[in-house]
Design an enzyme around this catalytic site. Structure first.
Site, PDB file in Angstrom:
ATOM      1  CE1 TYR A  37       6.584  13.692  10.499  1.00 40.32           C
ATOM      2  CE2 TYR A  37       6.198  14.542   8.206  1.00 40.32           C
ATOM      3  CZ  TYR A  37       5.698  13.857   9.492  1.00 40.32           C
ATOM      4  OH  TYR A  37       4.375  13.660   9.318  1.00 40.32           O
ATOM      5  CB  CYS A  52       3.063  34.199  13.566  1.00 36.51           C
ATOM      6  SG  CYS A  52       3.295  36.165  13.488  1.00 36.51           S
ATOM      7  CD  GLU A  53       5.596  27.904  15.278  1.00 33.12           C
ATOM      8  OE1 GLU A  53       4.494  28.455  15.314  1.00 33.12           O
ATOM      9  OE2 GLU A  53       6.015  27.106  15.990  1.00 33.12           O
ATOM     10  CE1 TYR A  70       1.272  10.529   4.342  1.00 30.10           C
ATOM     11  CE2 TYR A  70       3.173  10.007   3.090  1.00 30.10           C
ATOM     12  CZ  TYR A  70       1.894   9.619   3.651  1.00 30.10           C
ATOM     13  OH  TYR A  70       1.667   8.390   3.710  1.00 30.10           O
ATOM     14  CD  GLU A  74      -1.484  -0.656   3.380  1.00 29.83           C
ATOM     15  OE1 GLU A  74      -2.699  -0.807   3.130  1.00 29.83           O
ATOM     16  OE2 GLU A  74      -1.187  -0.796   4.627  1.00 29.83           O
ATOM     17  N   PRO A  75       1.468   1.482  -1.189  1.00 28.45           N
ATOM     18  CG  PRO A  75       2.323   1.516  -3.242  1.00 28.45           C
ATOM     19  CD  PRO A  75       1.438   0.737  -2.302  1.00 28.45           C
ATOM     20  N   GLY A  76       1.790   5.114  -0.564  1.00 30.00           N
ATOM     21  CA  GLY A  76       1.159   6.310  -0.906  1.00 30.00           C
ATOM     22  C   GLY A  76       2.222   7.205  -1.564  1.00 30.00           C
ATOM     23  NE  ARG A  77       7.082   9.181   1.905  1.00 30.19           N
ATOM     24  CZ  ARG A  77       7.081  10.032   2.940  1.00 30.19           C
ATOM     25  NH1 ARG A  77       7.345  11.151   2.928  1.00 30.19           N
ATOM     26  NH2 ARG A  77       6.802   9.421   4.196  1.00 30.19           N
TER      27      ARG A  77
HETATM   28  N1  LLP Z   1      -0.228   1.952   5.067  1.00 28.90           N
HETATM   29  C1  LLP Z   1      -0.130   2.108   6.271  1.00 28.90           C
HETATM   30  C2  LLP Z   1      -0.678   1.425   7.324  1.00 28.90           C
HETATM   31  C3  LLP Z   1       0.416   3.480   6.835  1.00 28.90           C
HETATM   32  O1  LLP Z   1       0.417   3.788   8.150  1.00 28.90           O
HETATM   33  C4  LLP Z   1       0.926   4.401   5.763  1.00 28.90           C
HETATM   34  C5  LLP Z   1       1.604   5.549   6.215  1.00 28.90           C
HETATM   35  C6  LLP Z   1       1.220   3.690   4.491  1.00 28.90           C
HETATM   36  C7  LLP Z   1       0.431   2.806   4.152  1.00 28.90           C
HETATM   37  C8  LLP Z   1       1.531   4.686   3.238  1.00 28.90           C
HETATM   38  O2  LLP Z   1       2.840   5.227   3.681  1.00 28.90           O
HETATM   39  P1  LLP Z   1       3.811   5.611   2.408  1.00 28.90           P
HETATM   40  O3  LLP Z   1       3.820   4.600   1.294  1.00 28.90           O
HETATM   41  O4  LLP Z   1       3.059   6.781   1.892  1.00 28.90           O
HETATM   42  O5  LLP Z   1       5.223   5.859   2.994  1.00 28.90           O
HETATM   43  N2  LLP Z   1       3.223  12.244   7.245  1.00 28.90           N
HETATM   44  C9  LLP Z   1       4.495  11.508   7.138  1.00 28.90           C
HETATM   45  C10 LLP Z   1       4.222  10.152   6.695  1.00 28.90           C
HETATM   46  C11 LLP Z   1       3.226   9.301   7.557  1.00 28.90           C
HETATM   47  C12 LLP Z   1       2.772   8.022   7.163  1.00 28.90           C
HETATM   48  C13 LLP Z   1       1.977   7.161   7.810  1.00 28.90           C
HETATM   49  N3  LLP Z   1       1.521   5.890   7.475  1.00 28.90           N
HETATM   50  C14 LLP Z   1       5.305  12.394   6.238  1.00 28.90           C
HETATM   51  O6  LLP Z   1       5.040  13.376   5.902  1.00 28.90           O
HETATM   52  O7  LLP Z   1       6.438  11.687   5.854  1.00 28.90           O
END
Ligand code: LLP
Length: 430
Positions: free
Chosen positions: A327, A354-355, A383, A283-286
């Site tokens: 981060y 303002c930070e 993100y 399950e890729p997002g980024r």
């Molecule tokens: N599956 C689960 C259960 C997750 O918790 C996450 C991300 C993903 C998939 C997707 O991860 P990815 O492939 O996008 O790395 N806000 C943070 C990232 C938090 C990710 C949380 N979970 C950032 O900006 O780096």
């Protein structure tokens, strides 16, 4: 690609888009999203039998994004009622929705069940009891995965985005309690179908050591379930987390290679036990959407502190990109209207919040800046919009989707009216 002096994002002239839509502006390239999805199809979906890709919608979610994911026939991972609602509004097939989250509310669970969400990823006992209560009352059967914490000790990424260590709020620890009460309860429950397990070890990972270590731990549980309960899971969701380069000079992850190494290990392990290899889900997002996005800002005030630093301020900042202050994330940037000029001056790019910590990029090299220049920050597709806020009552920028040189707004810029839209004036005293 660039023509004249402007920075082109694929086929889109970023200066033109900034002038047309104003700044700050998120630009998302459907061409790049498609390139990434097609790459996943080539190295994973079409290469192995019985695998599935879910897009982790927390990275970037809107109705248009869900429509692209739906059109490409991927599944989707949602973690809240809001993400779920968006997917449903995009007419996403509920069967391909996986509902995650460490504290789903009763209302969210009921909403998911009423929409017919295919799989709920159960994170804890409270949730399990709520699901059982709801499905029993409605007299339906619900497919679930159990979210596990593999309890790894070292994961090479920022501590805030690690999830697979022992001390985590996510999922069940793999212990006696899980085996003797949680799993036993699920297997005895007629209203639940235990599809398998899920784990996610962290985000922005660049090598597969942690994936392999985690799999080993989970595989022991799969074996235990088979030998103790004669139960073979049909799905194993190994999470997302595939890293992308943010800084210049960092080599992108060879996702085909990483997935191949993981799949070889998975196939080998399952070939040794008397059950079919379950469906493997990632399950890729980024990785899908991060490199497909940029943000364009306008430079405003420029301030030089002699012998120390020159600050150039942009018309956005931590309200549209919290990652540097949260981060310590590092990005790369260019000046959209001076793309061909030498980057030979140091600047620190400050946001307008303002930070003091609202610094987007520290000491980066750019051409000489003038007020009114357009700054492009790369790889902001994941993100950034999804973590945007209205701090200082700043407006959340529009998102423009570009494809084949055409552009379309997919999320409107907020207005001041939106900002006060939910405010209610004091009651008048009589
Ligand atoms: N599956 C689960 C259960 C997750 O918790 C996450 C991300 C993903 C998939 C997707 O991860 P990815 O492939 O996008 O790395 N806000 C943070 C990232 C938090 C990710 C949380 N979970 C950032 O900006 O780096």
């Amino acid at each position: 690609m660039n023509k004249k002096n402007n920075y082109y994002f694929e086929s889109a002239d970023t200066v033109k888009l900034a002038e047309k839509y104003g700044t700050p502006l998120y630009i998302l390239s459907e061409d790049i999203i498609m390139k990434n999805i097609n790459n996943l199809k080539r190295v994973f979906i079409n290469k192995y039998k019985n695998v599935q890709v879910l897009y982790a919608s927390k990275a970037f979610m809107s109705i248009a994004m869900a429509q692209i994911i739906k059109r490409e026939d991927l599944g989707i991972d949602v973690v809240s009622g809001g993400e779920l609602y968006t997917a449903i509004q995009a007419e996403f097939n509920p069967d391909k929705i996986y509902f995650h989250g460490n504290n789903k509310t009763f209302e969210e669970i009921e909403m998911a069940i009423d929409y017919g969400v295919g799989t709920i990823v159960v994170d804890n006992l409270n949730e399990l009891d709520m699901i059982i209560g709801i499905v029993t009352a409605k007299n339906i059967k619900q497919k679930i995965l159990i979210r596990l914490s593999p309890g790894l000790t070292e994961i090479d990424t920022h501590e805030y985005i690690i999830t697979g260590q022992r001390d985590t709020k996510f999922g069940f620890q793999i212990d006696q309690h899980l085996k003797s009460s949680v799993i036993a309860k699920i297997l005895n429950e007629d209203s639940l179908i235990l599809s398998g397990f899920h784990y996610h070890i962290g985000s922005q990972l660049f090598d597969n050591e942690s994936y392999l270590k985690a799999f080993k731990i989970i595989f022991e549980l799969v074996e235990w379930l088979l030998s103790n309960h004669d139960y073979a899971i049909d799905t194993l969701n190994i999470g997302g987390g595939f890293g992308i380069p943010y800084e210049e000079g960092i080599k992108p992850l060879d996702i085909g290679k990483v997935l191949e190494e993981i799949m070889v290990e998975i196939e080998r392990s399952f070939s040794n036990i008397p059950m079919d290899r379950p469906r493997i889900i990632i399950e890729p997002g980024r990785w899908i959407v991060g490199p497909a996005g940029i943000t364009v800002y306008k430079i405003g005030s420029i301030k030089t502190i002699e012998h120390l630093r020159t600050y150039a301020a942009i018309d956005g900042g931590m309200s549209d990109n919290i990652r540097p202050s949260l981060y310590g994330a590092v990005y790369s940037a260019d000046v959209a209207n001076k793309y061909n000029q030498a980057k030979d001056h140091f600047y620190t790019i400050a946001g307008k919040a303002c930070e003091s910590g609202d610094i987007l990029l520290k000491d980066i090299k750019l051409p000489v800046l003038d007020s009114g220049d357009y700054l492009v920050v790369h790889s902001t597709g994941a993100y950034n919009f999804s973590m945007a806020s209205n701090y200082n009552r700043m407006l959340i920028p529009a998102v423009v989707l570009v494809k084949d040189g055409k552009d379309q707004v997919i999320v409107k810029r907020q207005t001041y009216q939106d900002i006060i839209g939910r405010d209610i004036k004091l009651m008048e005293e009589k």
